[in-house]
Design a protein around this motif. Structure first.
Motif, PDB file in Angstrom:
ATOM      1  N   PHE A 294      71.612 -46.497 118.540  1.00  0.00           N
ATOM      2  CA  PHE A 294      70.762 -47.251 119.529  1.00  0.00           C
ATOM      3  C   PHE A 294      69.871 -46.250 120.050  1.00  0.00           C
ATOM      4  CE2 PHE A 294      74.300 -50.198 118.716  1.00  0.00           C
ATOM      5  CZ  PHE A 294      73.484 -51.547 118.355  1.00  0.00           C
ATOM      6  N   ARG A 295      70.600 -45.004 120.372  1.00  0.00           N
ATOM      7  CA  ARG A 295      69.488 -44.189 121.338  1.00  0.00           C
ATOM      8  C   ARG A 295      68.396 -43.635 120.432  1.00  0.00           C
ATOM      9  NH1 ARG A 295      71.305 -38.436 120.791  1.00  0.00           N
ATOM     10  NH2 ARG A 295      72.787 -38.443 118.827  1.00  0.00           N
ATOM     11  N   MET A 296      67.570 -43.094 121.019  1.00  0.00           N
ATOM     12  CA  MET A 296      66.345 -42.515 120.466  1.00  0.00           C
ATOM     13  C   MET A 296      66.626 -40.958 120.466  1.00  0.00           C
ATOM     14  SD  MET A 296      64.401 -44.656 119.411  1.00  0.00           S
ATOM     15  CE  MET A 296      62.757 -44.092 119.119  1.00  0.00           C
ATOM     16  N   ARG A 297      66.162 -40.082 119.296  1.00  0.00           N
ATOM     17  CA  ARG A 297      66.383 -38.867 119.407  1.00  0.00           C
ATOM     18  C   ARG A 297      65.063 -38.209 119.245  1.00  0.00           C
ATOM     19  NH1 ARG A 297      71.096 -36.752 115.975  1.00  0.00           N
ATOM     20  NH2 ARG A 297      72.514 -38.144 115.769  1.00  0.00           N
ATOM     21  N   GLU A 298      65.148 -37.144 119.570  1.00  0.00           N
ATOM     22  CA  GLU A 298      63.846 -36.306 119.607  1.00  0.00           C
ATOM     23  C   GLU A 298      63.591 -35.908 118.277  1.00  0.00           C
ATOM     24  OE1 GLU A 298      62.590 -33.867 122.724  1.00  0.00           O
ATOM     25  OE2 GLU A 298      63.065 -35.834 123.627  1.00  0.00           O
ATOM     26  N   THR A 299      62.403 -36.214 117.784  1.00  0.00           N
ATOM     27  CA  THR A 299      62.092 -35.721 116.288  1.00  0.00           C
ATOM     28  C   THR A 299      61.755 -34.293 116.244  1.00  0.00           C
ATOM     29  OG1 THR A 299      61.398 -37.830 115.522  1.00  0.00           O
ATOM     30  CG2 THR A 299      60.370 -35.752 114.672  1.00  0.00           C
ATOM     31  N   LEU A 300      62.381 -33.627 115.291  1.00  0.00           N
ATOM     32  CA  LEU A 300      62.077 -32.013 115.210  1.00  0.00           C
ATOM     33  C   LEU A 300      60.881 -31.634 114.422  1.00  0.00           C
ATOM     34  CD1 LEU A 300      66.037 -31.411 114.374  1.00  0.00           C
ATOM     35  CD2 LEU A 300      64.785 -31.211 116.763  1.00  0.00           C
ATOM     36  N   MET A 301      60.301 -30.406 114.755  1.00  0.00           N
ATOM     37  CA  MET A 301      58.959 -30.089 113.908  1.00  0.00           C
ATOM     38  C   MET A 301      59.633 -29.941 112.343  1.00  0.00           C
ATOM     39  SD  MET A 301      55.950 -29.216 114.223  1.00  0.00           S
ATOM     40  CE  MET A 301      55.121 -28.552 112.903  1.00  0.00           C
ATOM     41  N   PHE A 302      58.924 -30.134 111.388  1.00  0.00           N
ATOM     42  CA  PHE A 302      59.300 -30.183 110.043  1.00  0.00           C
ATOM     43  C   PHE A 302      60.519 -30.740 109.783  1.00  0.00           C
ATOM     44  CE2 PHE A 302      56.141 -26.483 110.236  1.00  0.00           C
ATOM     45  CZ  PHE A 302      55.268 -26.886 109.606  1.00  0.00           C
ATOM     46  N   ASN A 303      60.923 -31.811 110.669  1.00  0.00           N
ATOM     47  CA  ASN A 303      62.131 -32.572 110.402  1.00  0.00           C
ATOM     48  C   ASN A 303      63.396 -31.657 110.825  1.00  0.00           C
ATOM     49  OD1 ASN A 303      63.500 -35.164 110.271  1.00  0.00           O
ATOM     50  ND2 ASN A 303      63.606 -34.843 107.978  1.00  0.00           N
ATOM     51  N   GLY A 304      63.273 -30.500 111.345  1.00  0.00           N
ATOM     52  CA  GLY A 304      64.361 -29.602 111.411  1.00  0.00           C
ATOM     53  C   GLY A 304      64.473 -28.698 110.520  1.00  0.00           C
ATOM     54  N   TYR A 305      63.515 -28.311 109.630  1.00  0.00           N
ATOM     55  CA  TYR A 305      63.325 -27.509 108.538  1.00  0.00           C
ATOM     56  C   TYR A 305      62.653 -26.457 108.706  1.00  0.00           C
ATOM     57  CZ  TYR A 305      66.334 -31.041 106.320  1.00  0.00           C
ATOM     58  OH  TYR A 305      67.401 -31.835 105.859  1.00  0.00           O
ATOM     59  N   SER A 306      61.842 -26.102 109.869  1.00  0.00           N
ATOM     60  CA  SER A 306      61.123 -25.078 110.136  1.00  0.00           C
ATOM     61  C   SER A 306      61.489 -23.759 109.802  1.00  0.00           C
ATOM     62  CB  SER A 306      60.677 -24.923 111.772  1.00  0.00           C
ATOM     63  OG  SER A 306      59.964 -26.026 112.350  1.00  0.00           O
ATOM     64  N   GLU A 307      62.605 -23.460 109.914  1.00  0.00           N
ATOM     65  CA  GLU A 307      62.996 -22.007 109.464  1.00  0.00           C
ATOM     66  C   GLU A 307      62.583 -21.706 108.192  1.00  0.00           C
ATOM     67  OE1 GLU A 307      67.096 -19.956 109.368  1.00  0.00           O
ATOM     68  OE2 GLU A 307      67.016 -21.361 110.842  1.00  0.00           O
ATOM     69  N   GLN A 308      62.846 -22.906 107.308  1.00  0.00           N
ATOM     70  CA  GLN A 308      62.762 -22.682 105.845  1.00  0.00           C
ATOM     71  C   GLN A 308      61.340 -23.073 105.371  1.00  0.00           C
ATOM     72  OE1 GLN A 308      65.380 -25.039 107.254  1.00  0.00           O
ATOM     73  NE2 GLN A 308      66.859 -23.477 106.849  1.00  0.00           N
ATOM     74  N   VAL A 309      60.575 -23.737 106.121  1.00  0.00           N
ATOM     75  CA  VAL A 309      59.252 -24.284 105.349  1.00  0.00           C
ATOM     76  C   VAL A 309      58.080 -23.895 106.313  1.00  0.00           C
ATOM     77  CG1 VAL A 309      60.299 -26.135 104.163  1.00  0.00           C
ATOM     78  CG2 VAL A 309      59.073 -26.602 106.366  1.00  0.00           C
ATOM     79  N   ALA A 310      58.169 -23.474 107.524  1.00  0.00           N
ATOM     80  CA  ALA A 310      56.874 -23.087 108.474  1.00  0.00           C
ATOM     81  C   ALA A 310      56.082 -22.259 107.960  1.00  0.00           C
ATOM     82  CB  ALA A 310      57.334 -22.646 109.882  1.00  0.00           C
ATOM     83  N   HIS A 311      56.447 -21.080 107.238  1.00  0.00           N
ATOM     84  CA  HIS A 311      55.560 -20.268 106.672  1.00  0.00           C
ATOM     85  C   HIS A 311      54.592 -20.862 105.682  1.00  0.00           C
ATOM     86  CE1 HIS A 311      58.789 -20.520 103.454  1.00  0.00           C
ATOM     87  NE2 HIS A 311      57.883 -20.053 102.608  1.00  0.00           N
ATOM     88  N   LEU A 312      55.082 -21.911 104.921  1.00  0.00           N
ATOM     89  CA  LEU A 312      54.155 -22.466 103.993  1.00  0.00           C
ATOM     90  C   LEU A 312      52.708 -23.201 104.599  1.00  0.00           C
ATOM     91  CD1 LEU A 312      56.489 -24.844 102.081  1.00  0.00           C
ATOM     92  CD2 LEU A 312      55.654 -22.547 101.328  1.00  0.00           C
ATOM     93  N   TYR A 313      52.653 -23.144 106.170  1.00  0.00           N
ATOM     94  CA  TYR A 313      51.614 -23.579 106.768  1.00  0.00           C
ATOM     95  C   TYR A 313      50.962 -22.813 107.801  1.00  0.00           C
ATOM     96  CZ  TYR A 313      53.999 -27.421 104.643  1.00  0.00           C
ATOM     97  OH  TYR A 313      54.642 -28.218 103.590  1.00  0.00           O
ATOM     98  N   GLN A 314      51.406 -21.515 107.571  1.00  0.00           N
ATOM     99  CA  GLN A 314      50.869 -20.589 108.521  1.00  0.00           C
ATOM    100  C   GLN A 314      49.300 -20.510 108.607  1.00  0.00           C
ATOM    101  OE1 GLN A 314      52.883 -16.772 107.940  1.00  0.00           O
ATOM    102  NE2 GLN A 314      53.958 -17.404 109.879  1.00  0.00           N
ATOM    103  N   GLY A 315      48.766 -20.462 109.952  1.00  0.00           N
ATOM    104  CA  GLY A 315      47.126 -20.493 109.940  1.00  0.00           C
ATOM    105  C   GLY A 315      46.500 -21.877 109.488  1.00  0.00           C
ATOM    106  N   MET A 316      47.082 -22.815 109.189  1.00  0.00           N
ATOM    107  CA  MET A 316      46.713 -23.966 109.005  1.00  0.00           C
ATOM    108  C   MET A 316      46.762 -25.078 110.350  1.00  0.00           C
ATOM    109  SD  MET A 316      48.076 -25.234 105.399  1.00  0.00           S
ATOM    110  CE  MET A 316      47.306 -27.004 105.660  1.00  0.00           C
ATOM    111  N   ASP A 317      45.545 -25.791 110.846  1.00  0.00           N
ATOM    112  CA  ASP A 317      45.454 -26.700 111.729  1.00  0.00           C
ATOM    113  C   ASP A 317      46.163 -27.912 111.426  1.00  0.00           C
ATOM    114  OD1 ASP A 317      45.036 -28.456 113.510  1.00  0.00           O
ATOM    115  OD2 ASP A 317      43.001 -27.992 113.794  1.00  0.00           O
ATOM    116  N   LEU A 318      47.293 -28.054 112.164  1.00  0.00           N
ATOM    117  CA  LEU A 318      48.128 -29.115 111.460  1.00  0.00           C
ATOM    118  C   LEU A 318      47.763 -30.707 111.903  1.00  0.00           C
ATOM    119  CD1 LEU A 318      51.791 -27.495 111.380  1.00  0.00           C
ATOM    120  CD2 LEU A 318      50.132 -27.873 109.710  1.00  0.00           C
TER     121      LEU A 318
END
Ligand SMILES: Nc1nc2c(c(=O)[nH]1)N[C@H]1C(S)=C(S)[C@@H](COP(=O)(O)O)O[C@H]1N2
Ligand SMILES: [Mo]
Length: 322
Positions: A294-318
């Motif tokens: 029932f409670r709301m959770r904070e949504t994580l950047m890249f659904n919590g997979y930043s460590e694995q995928v953030a580099h794919l979008y480096q320098g892009m305006d999201l």
């Protein structure tokens, strides 16, 4: 089924039910079916070296996280929810009705044609696809509408399939297509979406090890409502990128059209990365409700997979590339 010894299970029944799963996963299924200590012992005698050690109960409560992101450390969403709360517009726009509307969906025979900018275009029979070494991956799935689930998928990396066809230098994107057959997918008779459902990824996203083609979940073959017999899973993107019942995959040079972007381009972009900082025009994407809570959770950047995928979008305006 649960109370029968492995020896009592008819071989043809096994073939039918477990044909999608490789031996390792089938063995685990057989082990789970053996409920008494005696049959467990018999099972161990017959199969002295079971490779799979994860029990369903372990998975459900205490799945250990892995640094590669393949296994989320969160309670699994119950199978009943994963299979009765679905988005699959080809069958129904009512999430609670997809299961009944898709019941009996025929997925044999099935081929997935992989073509376009590749050296070795090829049609893969479903049996061939199921012969790729399968793995179990516990991923979060975050729908753009604000709900989420944690699902133990069975599948193989999309990269494995793409390697077989050898994308050419010109290939920069991958386009996916769902079956178009209104006789088997009755809601395709309506104009609720532009059919067939299509999706796309940039080639590096498609080749990323977290991106899988799923053929099963919870140790079973994929049920129709979840995209049988084969669907995409990209855990750091909103759920709608996970196109179901795929029949065609094309390697292309330009960004391909995608169904929800065609439907409402100001609301759904090509990338659709889970991003709590970029709101949907009609609602915030900062929180989510895990199905069953029932409670709301904070949504994580890249659904919590930043460590694995953030580099794919480096320098892009999201905000621009949402
Ligand atoms: N072909 C097709 N694929 C689809 C959809 C659809 O309507 N048609 N819905 C998408 C959406 S919006 C979501 S959230 C996920 C839901 O997957 P699930 O029902 O297995 O949870 O499937 C995605 N894949
Ligand atoms: Mo969704």
């Amino acid at each position: 089924m649960e109370n029968r010894k492995p020896a009592d299970i008819d071989a043809s029944e096994i073939t039918d039910k477990r044909v999608y799963l490789n031996r390792r996963l089938f063995m685990r299924g057989a082990a789970l079916a053996a409920t008494t200590a005696a049959t467990g012992l018999l099972y161990r005698k017959l199969n002295p070296q079971p490779v799979e050690t994860t029990k369903r109960e372990e998975l459900a409560g205490f799945a250990k996280p892995t640094s590669d992101g393949f296994r989320a450390n969160e309670k699994l969403t119950p199978l009943a929810d994963i299979t009765n709360y679905n988005n699959f517009y080809e069958f129904s726009t009512d999430k609670g009705a997809v299961a009944s509307e898709s019941k009996g969906f025929v997925t044999k025979p099935w081929t997935v044609s992989v073509e376009g900018l590749v050296n070795k275009p090829r049609s893969f029979d479903l049996n061939k696809l199921l012969s790729f070494p399968l793995e179990e991956r516990v991923y979060r799935l975050r729908c753009v509408e604000g709900w989420s689930m944690v699902i133990p998928w069975i599948g193989f990396p999309l990269a494995k399939l793409l390697e077989e066809v050898e994308p050419t230098e010109q290939a920069k994107y991958v386009a996916f297509q769902t079956l178009y057959d209104p006789k088997r997918m009755p809601n395709q008779r309506t104009g609720v979406l532009d059919w067939p459902y299509v999706e796309g990824l940039r080639l590096d996203e498609a080749m990323h090890p977290l991106t899988i083609l799923a053929t099963g979940l919870y140790g079973e073959v994929l049920p129709p409502q979840d995209g049988a017999p084969i669907r995409l899973v990209v855990p750091w993107k909103y759920g709608f990128k996970s196109i179901k019942s795929i029949v065609k995959i094309q390697l292309v040079a330009e960004e391909p059209p995608t169904t929800w972007n065609i439907q409402a381009s100001n609301e759904y972009g090509f990338y659709s990365n889970v991003n709590p900082e970029v709101s949907h025009p009609r609602w915030s994407q900062a929180t989510e409700r895990r199905i069953g809570e029932f409670r709301m959770r904070e949504t994580l950047m890249f659904n919590g997979y930043s460590e694995q995928v953030a580099h794919l979008y480096q320098g892009m305006d999201l905000e621009q590339y949402f």
